[in-house]
Design a protein around this motif. Structure first.
Motif, PDB file in Angstrom:
ATOM      1  N   ARG A 187       0.847  -1.193   0.304  1.00  0.00           N
ATOM      2  CA  ARG A 187       0.122   0.227  -0.290  1.00  0.00           C
ATOM      3  C   ARG A 187       0.861   1.635  -0.354  1.00  0.00           C
ATOM      4  N   TRP A 188       1.541   0.570   0.624  1.00  0.00           N
ATOM      5  CA  TRP A 188       2.953   2.135   0.554  1.00  0.00           C
ATOM      6  C   TRP A 188       3.216   3.020  -0.787  1.00  0.00           C
ATOM      7  N   GLN A 189       3.786   2.258  -1.758  1.00  0.00           N
ATOM      8  CA  GLN A 189       4.116   1.768  -3.327  1.00  0.00           C
ATOM      9  C   GLN A 189       3.301   3.041  -4.208  1.00  0.00           C
ATOM     10  N   THR A 190       4.536   4.427  -4.192  1.00  0.00           N
ATOM     11  CA  THR A 190       3.594   5.588  -4.677  1.00  0.00           C
ATOM     12  C   THR A 190       3.732   4.805  -6.526  1.00  0.00           C
ATOM     13  N   GLY A 191       2.336   5.255  -7.225  1.00  0.00           N
ATOM     14  CA  GLY A 191       1.606   5.039  -8.487  1.00  0.00           C
ATOM     15  C   GLY A 191       2.499   6.749  -9.604  1.00  0.00           C
ATOM     16  N   GLY A 192       1.680   6.614 -10.701  1.00  0.00           N
ATOM     17  CA  GLY A 192       1.546   7.393 -11.642  1.00  0.00           C
ATOM     18  C   GLY A 192       1.812   7.270 -12.315  1.00  0.00           C
ATOM     19  N   ASN A 193       1.779   7.766 -13.434  1.00  0.00           N
ATOM     20  CA  ASN A 193       1.672   7.868 -15.071  1.00  0.00           C
ATOM     21  C   ASN A 193       2.741   8.881 -15.763  1.00  0.00           C
ATOM     22  N   TYR A 194       2.786   7.405 -16.910  1.00  0.00           N
ATOM     23  CA  TYR A 194       4.197   9.018 -18.125  1.00  0.00           C
ATOM     24  C   TYR A 194       3.022   8.767 -19.035  1.00  0.00           C
ATOM     25  N   GLY A 195       3.672   9.748 -20.805  1.00  0.00           N
ATOM     26  CA  GLY A 195       3.354   9.768 -21.592  1.00  0.00           C
ATOM     27  C   GLY A 195       4.822   9.745 -22.694  1.00  0.00           C
ATOM     28  N   VAL A 196       4.904   8.593 -23.711  1.00  0.00           N
ATOM     29  CA  VAL A 196       6.070   8.565 -24.132  1.00  0.00           C
ATOM     30  C   VAL A 196       5.434   8.411 -25.594  1.00  0.00           C
ATOM     31  N   ASP A 197       6.371   9.811 -26.555  1.00  0.00           N
ATOM     32  CA  ASP A 197       6.190   9.944 -27.758  1.00  0.00           C
ATOM     33  C   ASP A 197       6.337   8.525 -28.829  1.00  0.00           C
ATOM     34  N   LYS A 198       6.318   8.675 -30.145  1.00  0.00           N
ATOM     35  CA  LYS A 198       6.449   7.579 -31.276  1.00  0.00           C
ATOM     36  C   LYS A 198       8.343   7.129 -31.069  1.00  0.00           C
ATOM     37  N   ASN A 199       9.482   8.759 -30.546  1.00  0.00           N
ATOM     38  CA  ASN A 199      10.730   8.320 -30.329  1.00  0.00           C
ATOM     39  C   ASN A 199      11.072   7.972 -29.134  1.00  0.00           C
ATOM     40  N   GLY A 200      10.011   7.902 -28.074  1.00  0.00           N
ATOM     41  CA  GLY A 200      10.824   7.669 -26.870  1.00  0.00           C
ATOM     42  C   GLY A 200      11.123   8.775 -25.861  1.00  0.00           C
ATOM     43  N   ILE A 201      10.635   9.481 -26.312  1.00  0.00           N
ATOM     44  CA  ILE A 201      10.789  10.405 -24.919  1.00  0.00           C
ATOM     45  C   ILE A 201       9.651  10.799 -24.695  1.00  0.00           C
ATOM     46  N   VAL A 202       9.942  11.890 -23.763  1.00  0.00           N
ATOM     47  CA  VAL A 202       8.775  11.846 -22.328  1.00  0.00           C
ATOM     48  C   VAL A 202       8.314  13.005 -22.886  1.00  0.00           C
ATOM     49  N   GLN A 203       7.092  13.046 -22.653  1.00  0.00           N
ATOM     50  CA  GLN A 203       6.489  14.457 -23.054  1.00  0.00           C
ATOM     51  C   GLN A 203       5.331  14.473 -21.850  1.00  0.00           C
ATOM     52  N   TRP A 204       5.434  13.779 -20.852  1.00  0.00           N
ATOM     53  CA  TRP A 204       3.703  13.880 -19.622  1.00  0.00           C
ATOM     54  C   TRP A 204       4.638  13.170 -18.374  1.00  0.00           C
ATOM     55  N   ASN A 205       4.311  13.802 -16.958  1.00  0.00           N
ATOM     56  CA  ASN A 205       4.272  13.175 -16.286  1.00  0.00           C
ATOM     57  C   ASN A 205       3.460  13.700 -14.941  1.00  0.00           C
ATOM     58  N   GLY A 206       3.327  12.501 -14.778  1.00  0.00           N
ATOM     59  CA  GLY A 206       1.266  12.242 -14.003  1.00  0.00           C
ATOM     60  C   GLY A 206       2.214  11.920 -13.024  1.00  0.00           C
ATOM     61  N   MET A 207       2.667  12.172 -12.416  1.00  0.00           N
ATOM     62  CA  MET A 207       3.266  11.311 -10.986  1.00  0.00           C
ATOM     63  C   MET A 207       2.253  11.905  -9.710  1.00  0.00           C
ATOM     64  N   HIS A 208       1.924  11.117  -8.992  1.00  0.00           N
ATOM     65  CA  HIS A 208       1.282  11.133  -8.138  1.00  0.00           C
ATOM     66  C   HIS A 208       1.126  11.512  -6.578  1.00  0.00           C
ATOM     67  N   GLN A 209       0.838  12.530  -6.230  1.00  0.00           N
ATOM     68  CA  GLN A 209       1.049  13.482  -4.891  1.00  0.00           C
ATOM     69  C   GLN A 209       0.162  12.533  -3.871  1.00  0.00           C
ATOM     70  N   ARG A 210      -1.167  12.091  -3.814  1.00  0.00           N
ATOM     71  CA  ARG A 210      -1.596  11.455  -2.976  1.00  0.00           C
ATOM     72  C   ARG A 210      -1.777   9.760  -3.330  1.00  0.00           C
ATOM     73  N   ALA A 211      -2.153   9.237  -3.104  1.00  0.00           N
ATOM     74  CA  ALA A 211      -2.740   7.495  -3.078  1.00  0.00           C
ATOM     75  C   ALA A 211      -4.267   7.627  -4.378  1.00  0.00           C
ATOM     76  N   ASP A 212      -5.231   8.950  -3.921  1.00  0.00           N
ATOM     77  CA  ASP A 212      -6.434   8.694  -4.453  1.00  0.00           C
ATOM     78  C   ASP A 212      -6.197   9.762  -5.882  1.00  0.00           C
TER      79      ASP A 212
END
Length: 196
Positions: free
Chosen positions: A156-181
């Motif tokens: 339950r203590w592991q953080t979650g989050g989301n990332y978006g990577v374009d077709k060239n493998g470059i990160v274009q979006w970082n949606g790290m979670h600040q809270r569990a919800d």
């Protein structure tokens, strides 16, 4: 599922080396279990909390719906619960046939190597147990019928989050979670990765 499994889901997980989160414009990290872009397509990655967490369930359902609506984007859900627990959790979700979208993949990362590579480590007490988060937990259950499910493995203590990577493998979006919800806006991530 036993009470011992639920108990251990509250215990601090083993240490995993955590890198700095990849910044916008950086090459996406690669691990043996998670390499992007997938199939040369823009890719949205959702690092889930433990199987059984209502917020992980809602995130996965949103990811699944986004995959159905955007067939030219690859979607990856990453679980740190073990393979058997992840499979049983997926089978218990509503509309199970939708879980098999051809552009939706589930990666099991019980060792949490991919989590660490993307800067997702162990959370604080307030990340998991904030009053606002607990209120949103109750709201999610009452409004959408998404409640806690048995937690067979994962932490339950592991953080979650989301990332978006374009077709060239470059990160274009970082949606790290600040809270569990926290719930990331997949529409925003999709618009950013498909712009390249």
């Amino acid at each position: 599922m036993t009470w011992q499994q639920e108990f251990w889901s509250w215990m601090t997980p083993s240490y995993v080396k955590t890198a700095e989160p990849p910044a916008i414009g950086q090459k996406a990290p690669s691990t043996p279990k998670l390499t992007v872009p997938k199939d040369g397509k823009p890719t949205i990655i959702a690092f889930l909390r433990h199987c059984g967490c209502p917020f992980a369930e809602k995130t996965f359902l949103n990811l699944r719906d986004a995959a159905a609506a955007h067939p030219n984007v690859q979607f990856i859900g990453v679980s740190h619960s073990d393979q058997g627990s992840t499979d049983r959790w997926l089978a218990a979700l509503p509309d199970t046939p939708k879980n098999t979208q051809p552009n939706l993949q589930i990666v099991v990362d019980a060792e949490r190597e991919a989590y660490g590579a993307y800067g997702l480590g162990i959370s604080s007490f307030l990340h998991v147990m904030s009053p606002a988060g607990l209120s949103n937990l109750n709201k999610l259950g009452k409004e959408e019928g998404i409640w806690n499910r048995p937690t067979e493995s994962g932490n339950r203590w592991q953080t979650g989050g989301n990332y978006g990577v374009d077709k060239n493998g470059i990160v274009q979006w970082n949606g790290m979670h600040q809270r569990a919800d926290d719930m990331s806006d997949f529409k925003k991530g999709i618009s950013l990765v498909t712009a390249y």
